[in-house]
Design an enzyme around this catalytic site. Structure first.
Site, PDB file in Angstrom:
ATOM      1  N   TYR A 119     -15.911  -0.929   8.365  1.00 16.01           N
ATOM      2  CA  TYR A 119     -14.501  -0.757   8.689  1.00 16.01           C
ATOM      3  C   TYR A 119     -14.138  -1.282  10.243  1.00 16.01           C
ATOM      4  O   TYR A 119     -13.001  -1.775  10.372  1.00 16.01           O
ATOM      5  CB  TYR A 119     -14.315   0.746   8.290  1.00 16.01           C
ATOM      6  CG  TYR A 119     -12.867   1.313   8.597  1.00 16.01           C
ATOM      7  CD1 TYR A 119     -11.790   0.895   8.043  1.00 16.01           C
ATOM      8  CD2 TYR A 119     -12.629   2.300   9.626  1.00 16.01           C
ATOM      9  CE1 TYR A 119     -10.495   1.351   7.999  1.00 16.01           C
ATOM     10  CE2 TYR A 119     -11.705   2.877   9.818  1.00 16.01           C
ATOM     11  CZ  TYR A 119     -10.334   2.509   8.819  1.00 16.01           C
ATOM     12  OH  TYR A 119      -9.135   2.855   8.982  1.00 16.01           O
ATOM     13  N   GLY A 144      -0.783   4.890  -0.893  1.00 15.85           N
ATOM     14  CA  GLY A 144      -1.912   5.261   0.017  1.00 15.85           C
ATOM     15  C   GLY A 144      -1.371   6.559   0.820  1.00 15.85           C
ATOM     16  O   GLY A 144      -0.156   7.001   0.722  1.00 15.85           O
ATOM     17  N   GLN A 145      -2.281   7.283   1.652  1.00 11.78           N
ATOM     18  CA  GLN A 145      -1.886   8.254   2.272  1.00 11.78           C
ATOM     19  C   GLN A 145      -0.740   8.152   3.141  1.00 11.78           C
ATOM     20  O   GLN A 145       0.351   9.035   3.390  1.00 11.78           O
ATOM     21  CB  GLN A 145      -3.272   8.773   3.026  1.00 11.78           C
ATOM     22  CG  GLN A 145      -2.882  10.215   3.380  1.00 11.78           C
ATOM     23  CD  GLN A 145      -4.093  10.600   4.634  1.00 11.78           C
ATOM     24  OE1 GLN A 145      -4.487   9.840   5.486  1.00 11.78           O
ATOM     25  NE2 GLN A 145      -3.988  11.911   5.164  1.00 11.78           N
ATOM     26  N   GLY A 164       0.799  -1.193   0.086  1.00  8.16           N
ATOM     27  CA  GLY A 164      -0.012   0.009   0.144  1.00  8.16           C
ATOM     28  C   GLY A 164       0.893   1.198   0.058  1.00  8.16           C
ATOM     29  O   GLY A 164       0.619   2.242   0.681  1.00  8.16           O
ATOM     30  N   ASP A 176       2.079  -1.928  -4.380  1.00  7.15           N
ATOM     31  CA  ASP A 176       0.654  -1.469  -4.220  1.00  7.15           C
ATOM     32  C   ASP A 176      -0.076  -2.073  -5.243  1.00  7.15           C
ATOM     33  O   ASP A 176       0.500  -2.765  -6.316  1.00  7.15           O
ATOM     34  CB  ASP A 176       0.680   0.010  -4.644  1.00  7.15           C
ATOM     35  CG  ASP A 176      -0.778   0.687  -3.996  1.00  7.15           C
ATOM     36  OD1 ASP A 176      -0.545   1.153  -2.905  1.00  7.15           O
ATOM     37  OD2 ASP A 176      -1.781   0.506  -4.766  1.00  7.15           O
ATOM     38  N   LYS A 179     -11.229  -3.794  11.816  1.00  3.23           N
ATOM     39  CA  LYS A 179     -10.416  -3.582  12.605  1.00  3.23           C
ATOM     40  C   LYS A 179     -10.254  -4.352  14.081  1.00  3.23           C
ATOM     41  O   LYS A 179      -9.404  -4.662  14.407  1.00  3.23           O
ATOM     42  CB  LYS A 179     -10.344  -1.901  12.839  1.00  3.23           C
ATOM     43  CG  LYS A 179     -10.056  -1.205  11.650  1.00  3.23           C
ATOM     44  CD  LYS A 179      -8.713  -1.584  11.145  1.00  3.23           C
ATOM     45  CE  LYS A 179      -8.086  -0.577   9.781  1.00  3.23           C
ATOM     46  NZ  LYS A 179      -7.152  -1.082   9.188  1.00  3.23           N
TER      47      LYS A 179
HETATM   48  P1  NAD Z   1      -5.266   4.621   1.574  1.00  4.14           P
HETATM   49  O1  NAD Z   1      -6.637   4.495   1.214  1.00  4.14           O
HETATM   50  O2  NAD Z   1      -4.796   6.077   1.190  1.00  4.14           O
HETATM   51  O3  NAD Z   1      -4.152   3.667   0.730  1.00  4.14           O
HETATM   52  C1  NAD Z   1      -4.519   2.393   0.599  1.00  4.14           C
HETATM   53  C2  NAD Z   1      -3.499   1.889  -0.348  1.00  4.14           C
HETATM   54  O4  NAD Z   1      -3.675   0.399  -0.527  1.00  4.14           O
HETATM   55  C3  NAD Z   1      -3.777   2.567  -1.649  1.00  4.14           C
HETATM   56  O5  NAD Z   1      -2.605   2.906  -2.228  1.00  4.14           O
HETATM   57  C4  NAD Z   1      -4.614   1.176  -2.589  1.00  4.14           C
HETATM   58  O6  NAD Z   1      -4.146   1.303  -4.070  1.00  4.14           O
HETATM   59  C5  NAD Z   1      -3.835   0.232  -1.889  1.00  4.14           C
HETATM   60  N1  NAD Z   1      -4.448  -1.179  -2.001  1.00  4.14           N
HETATM   61  C6  NAD Z   1      -6.054  -1.344  -1.903  1.00  4.14           C
HETATM   62  N2  NAD Z   1      -6.321  -2.633  -2.253  1.00  4.14           N
HETATM   63  C7  NAD Z   1      -5.183  -3.157  -2.379  1.00  4.14           C
HETATM   64  C8  NAD Z   1      -4.825  -4.602  -2.570  1.00  4.14           C
HETATM   65  N3  NAD Z   1      -5.659  -5.488  -2.659  1.00  4.14           N
HETATM   66  N4  NAD Z   1      -3.462  -4.989  -2.556  1.00  4.14           N
HETATM   67  C9  NAD Z   1      -2.441  -4.087  -2.275  1.00  4.14           C
HETATM   68  N5  NAD Z   1      -2.667  -2.643  -2.418  1.00  4.14           N
HETATM   69  C10 NAD Z   1      -3.990  -1.976  -2.214  1.00  4.14           C
HETATM   70  O7  NAD Z   1      -5.120   4.274   3.054  1.00  4.14           O
HETATM   71  P2  NAD Z   1      -4.228   4.970   4.317  1.00  4.14           P
HETATM   72  O8  NAD Z   1      -4.931   6.085   4.945  1.00  4.14           O
HETATM   73  O9  NAD Z   1      -2.833   5.092   3.980  1.00  4.14           O
HETATM   74  O10 NAD Z   1      -4.393   3.833   5.450  1.00  4.14           O
HETATM   75  C11 NAD Z   1      -3.411   2.838   5.522  1.00  4.14           C
HETATM   76  C12 NAD Z   1      -3.850   1.923   6.839  1.00  4.14           C
HETATM   77  O11 NAD Z   1      -4.035   2.944   7.995  1.00  4.14           O
HETATM   78  C13 NAD Z   1      -5.283   1.361   6.695  1.00  4.14           C
HETATM   79  O12 NAD Z   1      -5.220   0.104   7.464  1.00  4.14           O
HETATM   80  C14 NAD Z   1      -5.950   2.238   7.545  1.00  4.14           C
HETATM   81  O13 NAD Z   1      -7.289   1.726   7.914  1.00  4.14           O
HETATM   82  C15 NAD Z   1      -5.087   2.656   8.737  1.00  4.14           C
HETATM   83  N6  NAD Z   1      -5.447   4.069   9.067  1.00  4.14           N
HETATM   84  C16 NAD Z   1      -5.630   5.071   8.159  1.00  4.14           C
HETATM   85  C17 NAD Z   1      -5.958   6.378   8.867  1.00  4.14           C
HETATM   86  C18 NAD Z   1      -5.925   7.552   8.323  1.00  4.14           C
HETATM   87  O14 NAD Z   1      -6.434   8.635   8.591  1.00  4.14           O
HETATM   88  N7  NAD Z   1      -5.296   7.654   6.811  1.00  4.14           N
HETATM   89  C19 NAD Z   1      -6.379   6.474  10.218  1.00  4.14           C
HETATM   90  C20 NAD Z   1      -6.631   5.169  10.999  1.00  4.14           C
HETATM   91  C21 NAD Z   1      -6.004   4.202  10.251  1.00  4.14           C
HETATM   92  C1  AKB Z   2     -11.284   7.010   8.246  1.00  3.48           C
HETATM   93  O1  AKB Z   2     -11.653   8.163   8.562  1.00  3.48           O
HETATM   94  O2  AKB Z   2     -11.866   6.155   7.729  1.00  3.48           O
HETATM   95  C2  AKB Z   2      -9.761   7.168   8.612  1.00  3.48           C
HETATM   96  C3  AKB Z   2      -9.580   6.427  10.097  1.00  3.48           C
HETATM   97  C4  AKB Z   2      -9.636   7.333  11.085  1.00  3.48           C
HETATM   98  O3  AKB Z   2      -9.500   5.154  10.226  1.00  3.48           O
HETATM   99  N1  AKB Z   2      -9.123   8.041   8.704  1.00  3.48           N
END
Ligand code: NAD
Ligand code: AKB
Length: 317
Positions: free
Chosen positions: A143, A11-12, A8, A34, A147
């Protein structure tokens, strides 16, 4: 020295974590991947090894782990809360499929595994103020269900098979690099883009909606720090509450207006996001993370706002 695989990387979190891991452990030792390789930045593609990898296919993860002698996996694959609620089967299949495959591959190749949980792992019957480390977890979003299931499964693989699983419950993350991927907390990023572009901002959450948040540099530090932590000090594993600040839309609006006095925000709550946000903690207690592995975030709302506005101004204007 570690050999790391990031799943991934587009992603963000993944886009910034991959770059930072390469600074710490060396470009050649951090493999980026990714599902969609077009999401990988030129910087990530050019600096070190990169692969397309569908994390729901165990054999694709295993091939990279074997070829690169990977000892640590950062699994960042998930469908975020608001998007998953529109397609629950996709949310479950991607979140749980990727995790289960990572756990099995980690077991086979003796790799350590980091998979973030979220404030989404809590629900309305959890204490929402000062949410304890160990408390009721009955979320009602798909979601959140993935988790909590992921936390339990990761603890199970540690207890039963000795897989070194570690995790944090991230709050909403705010970044100026990669836009967020369809979550409930995305507004706290989008608002800065609107302010810097000189646009009005329509807030999808109602006034008074308190949520935990963190600036991305602190989140990246936390992800690296927990994987470097002395395992003998870890009483918990999956997952640690971590937070850096909590605010409602008025507070972030007021902070931005200190620097952009003409900026205008109005409210137009999205019923799906509002319902999710109302079920999430106002603020979590992260004492365990501070005590067990030294979590210590640097940014609050004031410092983050100065940095976000400066970086986005350079990027967008
Ligand atoms: P995101 O959606 O920005 O990135 C996810 C990435 O995973 C994307 O680049 C997508 O192309 C890739 N992806 C999707 N399906 C896939 C697959 N089958 N195989 C390989 N890659 C795949 O998510 P994020 O914000 O970077 O979050 C990353 C992790 O952190 C997640 O587990 C999310 O639940 C957790 N998280 C994020 C936040 C937040 O605010 N960003 C907060 C809490 C938890
Ligand atoms: C979402 O809003 O889904 C994420 C998170 C807090 O897990 N940014």
């Amino acid at each position: 020295m570690k050999n790391i695989l990031v799943l991934g990387s587009g992603g963000q979190i993944g886009s910034e974590l991959t770059v930072r891991l390469r600074e710490v452990y060396g470009n050649a030792n951090v493999v980026a991947s990714d599902l969609d390789p077009n999401r990988l930045t030129a910087q990530i593609r050019e600096a070190g090894p990169c692969y397309p990898c569908d994390a729901t296919k165990a054999e694709q993860i295993a091939a990279i782990v074997k070829d690169h002698k990977i000892d640590t996996i950062y699994n960042l694959v998930a469908i975020l809360s608001a998007t998953a609620e529109k397609n629950p089967m996709l949310g479950w299949n991607v979140g749980m499929g990727a995790l289960l495959n990572c756990l099995e591959v980690s077991k086979e190749y003796s790799a350590a595994l980091f998979t973030p949980s979220s404030i989404g792992a809590f629900g309305l019957n959890t204490p929402l103020n000062g949410t304890p480390q160990d408390t009721i977890q009955r979320p009602r979003t798909i979601y959140g269900v993935t988790k909590v299931s992921g936390e339990l499964l990761s603890d199970y693989y540690f207890e039963r098979f000795g897989v070194d699983t570690r995790s944090v419950r991230f709050p909403g993350l705010i970044s100026n690099v990669t836009p967020p991927g369809g979550g409930t907390t995305d507004y706290a990023v989008d608002i800065y883009y609107a302010a810097v572009r000189g646009e009005k901002f329509e807030c999808p959450l109602a006034a008074g909606t308190l949520l935990d948040m963190m600036y991305m540099p602190d989140a990246i530090d936390a992800a690296i720090q927990i994987m470097e932590a002395d395992p003998t000090k870890l009483i918990h594993r999956n997952s640690f509450n971590v937070t850096a600040m909590h605010f409602d839309p008025e507070a972030i609006y007021a902070e931005i207006r200190k620097h952009r006095p003409d900026f205008i925000m109005t409210y137009n709550p999205d019923s799906l996001k509002q319902k999710i946000a109302d079920s999430w903690p106002n603020w979590m207690d992260d004492t365990a993370a501070r005590a067990e592995w030294g979590f210590n975030p640097k940014f609050g709302l004031e410092q983050m706002t100065i940095d976000m506005l400066a970086k986005l101004t350079t990027k967008l204007l």
